[in-house]
Design a protein around this motif. Structure first.
Motif: not given
Ligand code: SF4
Lengths: 858, 223
Positions: A71-74, A103-106, A240-243
């Motif tokens: 649910t970061s919803w990047c 990492p998990r976006a991929h 917001q793991v990416s951020y």
């Protein structure tokens, strides 16, 4: 020999170069071979067709998209070549995730191209339902599927039984209200059940009953001097793991980082202080820190205020006169001190928490010295517990003491955004619908023992996992027709086995999903859904870094399978079928979702999906409707960028302007007092009786202040010597990574975990006396169930606890997800050992500090 | 030069690929006819595949058998859970067990070079067994046209396309695919179909592999 015939014939032909077209035609005319003559004819084909346009040049393009892996919803971009997605990166236009992805976006790429995906609508051919009953699904047409669904809904309407219709929502976009709200209401049911309380409602409880904010906070980590994390692991999981991954290096350089967590999480590995607390005792640590802050005079005076005489009267064991303290932006500091804090010394907390007294003292002091740029970051761990509501308040209240609330380098709420709601359904509710809606809800929210005080309202929040009991006991009524989407309660909800029984009981169940799952197993019809990152129209909003973005989902790949979109296309198609059966209210309502550019009403499901999105986001992209944030020139530009950013967060605007009863930050929560009072009144009982019914120990005034509650942990200590620590993975795309090879290949990026295995982490001090070694197959049992996995001896887990990551243990989620499909899961599902218990004030399911375990070698 | 025989022969090849392609659709009433036809075609071709088809076509009499076939078909080729014999080339030609891999893109490109694309209604991946078999059918159809036209260059071109498609794709993965069907099929029909498919393709590829075909001028082999 005979076999060479074809070859000889064709060789002869090829070598006979003298054969001209004319002589050939003559030959064939004479012999009369039955073949078609003439070039340029197309043969009859089913899978292939003549191409309209020439193929592409093989060059790719970055296309905007949205990731909902968590649910970061990047906002992301996907590289598309010839209609195929080949790589993913963060969208550089987003001010929230700043071009970063995690990492998990991929793994999204392995999800979309999973051969086990649901490809066509299918129906069950085995009428018997149960874990051991293969549903024997066979493909059907969309028409057949939708006709069946419409017939079932019409049956309910004919018999005035629309309250027996239920909608279950899993992961959603903000197009959700079409299916979740409007369709359920117009059909006439009160039963739209979301998954939210499986998620993190207790995390919102503390912030709401202190600062009046029911939502996730954003943390200004790059301006913070101290970051104190409570069971939050922002480098791995929500939110917001990416951020945070992108800026954490800067945060580490600048701030002192302390983390309270029984397990050495990814974030803990990069922290200055690891506080491996005994599960369930976070509240004790929080009030002890508050005690230190007050006794040492470290509270932030411009926010909290001070003693009238300028002396610090917060002295161990001594009550304070309320009149002696003048508060500025807070309410009830002295009441809190007198009722809870005055005796809560670090020594007292050390005994309960199993932590070092010097460390408690040091962390509290350094945290206070960093005020107001000192974040207390409330994660799920300390609060998604049976008595976690008050830990949620206590840990969040520290932000109030140091003035970090709504402040630079502190904790912030959300920025303004300007999306619009969908048209109101009220005019389309007929009497059947109105009557149906009056019935009680299947999850029992708002009953005495389930206050679910979302935003102060009794029964304001959902209690997802309890809907299983409602269905099983037909309380308040049976459920006859249910539609669910992108959820998997029979895997993702604690004590999942209850859901297996509940779902088996529903006579007609429809599941929309990208991958058939443990939930689909009990369904009658399953409908192939779009993958959020590549295949649908939609939008979500998210906030971090002092901004909020609204990021678009778009169909950016060539459609392969026969999927349709859950929240827009499918409800439209159902509406069409209902209209054909004489009930056109839903379709008439949907026709109000007009294209803002042309004013045209939608005529099919595709137009509906697009127009409803344009409608909802018009204020962001239509210059004529501009309200703030990024200036976008029009729809075309919006879909090219894929994201809109808000204006920057305005700090300190909420000081003395909070949505609490007193408008102040409440250490003594008048807001909670009122909410509990109303709930008690509704049931004709006292607040103390509400406390008792909800399994809390607090009585009297204690119910309104952040305080420590002895944890409620199931299982006899002698039989079940270890406390379970559940945690999330860096690679869990919700619970949906289990059919991806990369998930297993890289599983060891979760500290302590192993590639291609599912391990329970046990401290060597505990394992040795039991004769357990790393690699041993083991069984973990709680009072409600057991799972099998592999033992891993690891110092990164507090002695006396066993840590196990959520995500594996699927028995029906594709070829890779189970060891032997339908029979042996790969690894163990945490929800098989987690009992169905609740933090009842918020309705949240309890996951942590909840159950004791025993280990056996198998 | 016995053109009539050649045409009969190539039409039979064409029909064999078409018939097999149709066998990988969701089974319905028309399957019985398809099998009948396929039996005759294999007879013409004197293919070993004929015996496998003969064996199984008798088993399908009516709706009852078809219902069982549907369940078996779904579990083998569709899912929804764990596709037991994924009907996609990339699953066999590449690692990671995914669809839409580089090999799939190569298949797509070959279709495009021949002026084709996946049909709107097909709603599946380009390297689905049905599409690949149909592509062979198309190439042979075009080859037959060229024979009728007397265009040696075009005939060579379409033969080369068949050969390289079999060599790089269909004949490479059909064995593993057939093996998976044989292992997991609950019905005799799909086991037989797997044998027939594999047998015919390997026979056909063996023949076409040994042909001496001169490379046509670049203009014909659009690329
Ligand atoms: S998985 Fe979560 S953190 Fe990672 S890119 Fe997707 S939404 Fe962002």
């Amino acid at each position: 020999m005979e076999k060479k015939k074809s070859r000889t014939l064709i060789s002869d032909f090829l070598s006979n170069t003298g054969l001209s077209r004319r002589s050939f035609i003559k030959t064939t005319a004479i012999t009369g071979a039955a073949v078609t003559l003439g070039s340029g004819m197309m043969p009859k084909m089913k899978a292939l067709a003549q191409a309209a346009a020439p193929s592409s040049n093989g060059m790719g393009k970055w296309m905007p998209a949205t990731c909902q892996g968590c649910t970061s919803w990047c906002s992301v971009q996907v590289y598309i070549i010839d209609g195929r997605a080949v790589k993913v990166r963060g969208n550089p236009h987003s001010k929230v995730n700043l071009g970063a992805s995690c990492p998990r976006a991929h793994l999204g790429l392995q999800q979309i191209y999973d051969p086990d995906r649901l490809k066509v609508p299918m129906k069950r051919t085995n009428p018997k339902k149960g874990r051991n009953e293969d549903p024997k699904f066979v493909p059907i047409s969309w028409d057949e599927a939708l006709d069946t669904i419409a017939d079932k809904i019409m049956d309910l309407r004919k018999n005035d039984e629309t309250h027996k219709y239920m909608l279950m929502r899993g992961r959603y976009s903000y197009m959700r209200d079409i299916l979740y709200d409007r369709m359920t209401k117009i059909i006439g049911s009160p039963n739209n059940i979301s998954h939210s309380s499986l998620c993190a409602e207790a995390e919102k409880f503390g912030p709401y009953y202190t600062e009046g904010f029911w939502g996730y906070r954003q943390y200004d980590v790059t301006n913070a001097n101290y970051i104190l994390l409570w069971g939050a692991d922002p480098l791995s999981a929500n939110r917001q793991v990416s951020y945070y991954s992108k800026v954490w290096g800067d945060a580490v350089d600048r701030a002192t980082i302390a983390i309270v967590e029984p397990r050495l999480s990814a974030t803990a590995t990069k922290a200055d202080e690891w506080m491996p607390i005994k599960p369930g005792y976070d509240g004790a640590l929080a009030v002890a820190i508050a005690h230190v802050l007050l006794t040492k005079g470290l509270w932030y005076k411009p926010f909290v205020g001070d003693f009238v005489d300028g002396q610090n009267h917060f002295i161990l064991g001594q009550t304070v006169d309320e009149e002696s303290f003048e508060e500025i932006h807070t309410h009830g500091i002295v009441k809190w001190w007198n009722s809870e804090l005055k005796d809560k010394t670090p020594e007292w907390a050390a005994k309960l928490t199993g932590l070092d007294v010097d460390q408690i003292e040091r962390v509290a002091t350094d945290y206070g010295n960093a005020a107001p740029h000192a974040i207390s970051w409330v994660g799920g761990g300390p609060v998604m517990q049976v008595r976690g509501g008050y830990s949620s308040m206590a840990t969040h209240a520290l932000n109030g003491l140091v003035g970090a609330v709504d402040n630079k380098g502190g904790t912030q709420q959300t920025n303004k955004e300007y999306t619009s709601k969908f048209p109101k359904p009220d005019d389309f509710l007929d009497d059947i619908a109105k009557n149906g809606k009056k019935h009680g809800k299947i999850d029992h929210r708002g009953r005495l023992h389930f206050p679910c005080l979302n935003s102060g309202k009794s029964g304001g929040g959902v209690i997802t996992n309890n809907a299983a009991e409602g269905i099983l006991n037909e309380d308040p009524n049976e459920i006859k027709v249910a539609i669910a989407y992108m959820n998997n309660f029979s895997f993702s909800a604690p004590q999942s086995e209850r859901w297996e029984r509940a779902l088996s009981k529903i006579p007609f169940l429809v599941h929309m999903t990208t991958n058939a799952s443990e939930f689909s197993w009990f369904s009658d019809i399953i409908l192939p859904d779009t993958h959020h990152m590549f295949e649908k129209w939609g939008y979500v909003k998210a906030h971090a870094n002092g901004y909020r973005h609204v990021t678009l989902m778009q169909p950016i790949v060539k459609q392969t399978y026969d999927y349709k979109t859950d929240e827009t296309e499918i409800p439209w198609l159902i509406a069409e079928k209902l209209a054909k059966r004489g009930f056109d209210n839903l379709l008439s309502h949907f026709k109000e979702y007009k294209d803002p550019e042309t004013g045209k009403a939608p005529e099919n499901e595709k137009e509906f999906a697009l127009y409803s999105l344009k409608h909802a986001t018009q204020n962001l992209w239509d210059p004529a409707k501009y309200k703030g944030g990024d200036k976008i020139k029009g729809w075309e530009e919006f879909i090219k960028i894929g994201v809109w950013n808000s204006d920057p967060y305005p700090i300190r605007k909420k000081w003395s302007n909070m949505k609490t009863k007193t408008k102040k930050f409440e250490f003594y929560s008048e807001t909670l007092k009122e909410a509990l009072g109303k709930h008690a009144e509704k049931h004709g009982v006292t607040i103390d009786e509400v406390m008792k019914a909800t399994n809390y120990l607090a009585r009297g005034e204690m119910a309104f202040v952040p305080h420590f509650e002895e944890p409620f942990i199931l299982g006899d200590e002698k039989e079940y010597p270890f406390v379970h620590v559940d945690h999330k993975s860096r690679l869990n795309r919700e619970g949906r990574s289990a059919n991806c090879t990369w998930y297993y290949d890289f599983k060891d990026i979760d500290p302590g975990d192993e590639a291609w295995d599912d391990v329970a982490k046990i401290n060597p001090i505990d394992a040795k006396p039991l004769g357990i070694k790393s690699g041993d197959p083991i069984k973990l049992s709680s009072v409600t169930g057991s799972l099998s996995c592999t033992a891993k001896l690891w110092e990164g887990v507090r002695p006396g606890t066993i840590a196990k990551c959520f995500g594996q243990g699927h028995w029906a989620y594709g070829q890779l997800a189970s060891k032997e499909f339908g029979k042996t899961p790969r690894g163990g599902s945490s929800n098989d050992i987690i009992p169905a218990q609740y933090e009842a004030l918020s309705g949240a399911s309890a996951y942590y500090g909840l159950t004791r375990l025993k280990i056996e070698k198998i | 030069m016995d053109v009539e025989k050649l045409l009969t022969q190539e039409s039979a090849r064409q029909d064999a690929y078409k018939g097999l392609a149709d066998c990988y659709k969701l089974p319905g009433e028309e399957l019985i006819k398809t099998l009948e036809k396929l039996g005759k075609v294999f007879e013409t071709l004197e293919s070993e595949a004929g015996s496998h088809i003969a064996l199984v076509s008798k088993k399908i009499k009516g709706p009852e058998e078809l219902a069982d076939l549907k369940v078996d078909y779904s579990q083998l080729f569709v899912g929804p859970y764990c596709v037991l014999a994924p009907p996609y080339g990339s699953v066999y030609l590449e690692d990671q067990r995914r669809v839409m891999g580089d090999s799939t893109m190569d298949v797509q490109k070959r279709y495009a070079d021949a002026g084709l694309t996946i049909a709107e209604i097909f709603k599946d991946n380009p390297d689905h067994i049905q599409a690949e078999l149909e592509f062979m059918y198309f190439l042979i159809f075009k080859e037959i046209e060229a024979i009728q036209e007397g265009s040696h260059e075009a005939v060579s071109s379409f033969l080369l396309k068949q050969r390289s498609f079999l060599q790089d794709h269909l004949s490479v993965w059909v064995k593993d695919f057939a093996q998976k069907i044989e292992k997991h099929a609950q019905t005799i029909f799909y086991k037989g179909l797997a044998m027939a498919t594999q047998t015919f393709i390997s026979e056909d590829f063996a023949e076409i592999a040994e042909l001496e075909i001169s490379e046509p001028a670049p203009a014909v082999t659009s690329g």
